[in-house]
Write an enzyme that holds these catalytic residues in place. Structure first.
Site: not given
Length: 168
Positions: A32-33
Site C-alpha cells: 500500500y503506497a
C-alpha cells in the site's frame, strides 16, 4: 497512491479517532503506497502501541525464506514497532513453495519480530499447507467475503471453524 502528502496527517487523525472509539485492529500492507501506509500507521501509533493489534502483509513477489525475513524486518521498522502482531502473506505465490515462505515466517517468530503468522487470499487447502509448513497454527486468512462474495463459505470458513482459526 498519488493523493499527495496532505492526506498523511488526516490519515493519522483518522487512525487515532478509530482507536479512541475502540477499534483495535489496524491492518495495512507493504504494497500500500509502497510502504508509506506502514509509516503512517507507525506515526499514528506513537504513544498508543498497546491500543492496537497491528497486522501487515508481505507482498509475495519472491517470498523465499530470506526475502520474507527481510521484508518482515523492514515492515517492523517502517511501522516503528518491535513486534508485528500479525504478519500475513498477501497472496499465494505459484512459483515459490509456501514452505519457503513459512521458513522465513518461522525465523521472524523465533526472533520476536512477529507474534502470529497469517495468510490472505488463500484457499482452505493452501491455508492447511501453510500450517503444515510452519509447523504451528497460521492464525488467520484474510479473504474477500461479503453477502455478495460467499465463496469462503465453501472452504475457508469450515476450515477456520474446524481448526479454531480466524477469517478476516
Amino acid at each position: 497512491w498519488g493523493y499527495g502528502r496532505e492526506y498523511e496527517s488526516v490519515a493519522v487523525e483518522i487512525v487515532n479517532r478509530a482507536l479512541d472509539r475502540g477499534v483495535n485492529l489496524i491492518d495495512t500492507a507493504e504494497i500500500y503506497a509502497r510502504g508509506v501506509t506502514e509509516a503512517i500507521v507507525g506515526r499514528a501509533l506513537e504513544g498508543r502501541r498497546d491500543d492496537a493489534f497491528v497486522a501487515t502483509k508481505i507482498w509475495p513477489v519472491l517470498p523465499t525464506a530470506d526475502k520474507t525475513y527481510e521484508h518482515g524486518r523492514l515492515s517492523s521498522m517502517r511501522i516503528g514497532i518491535d513486534t508485528i502482531d500479525l504478519y500475513q502473506v498477501h497472496w499465494p505465490n505459484p512459483v515459490v513453495p509456501v514452505a519457503k515462505t513459512m521458513e522465513g515466517m518461522k525465523r521472524l517468530q523465533d526472533d520476536g519480530i512477529i507474534r502470529h503468522v497469517g495468510v490472505s487470499n488463500f484457499s482452505a487447502s493452501q491455508w492447511a499447507e501453510a500450517e503444515d509448513a510452519l509447523g504451528e497454527p497460521v492464525l488467520s486468512d484474510q479473504v474477500l467475503y461479503s453477502l455478495v462474495q460467499r465463496k469462503p463459505e465453501r472452504g475457508v470458513l469450515p476450515y477456520a471453524q474446524a481448526h479454531d482459526r480466524m477469517v478476516i
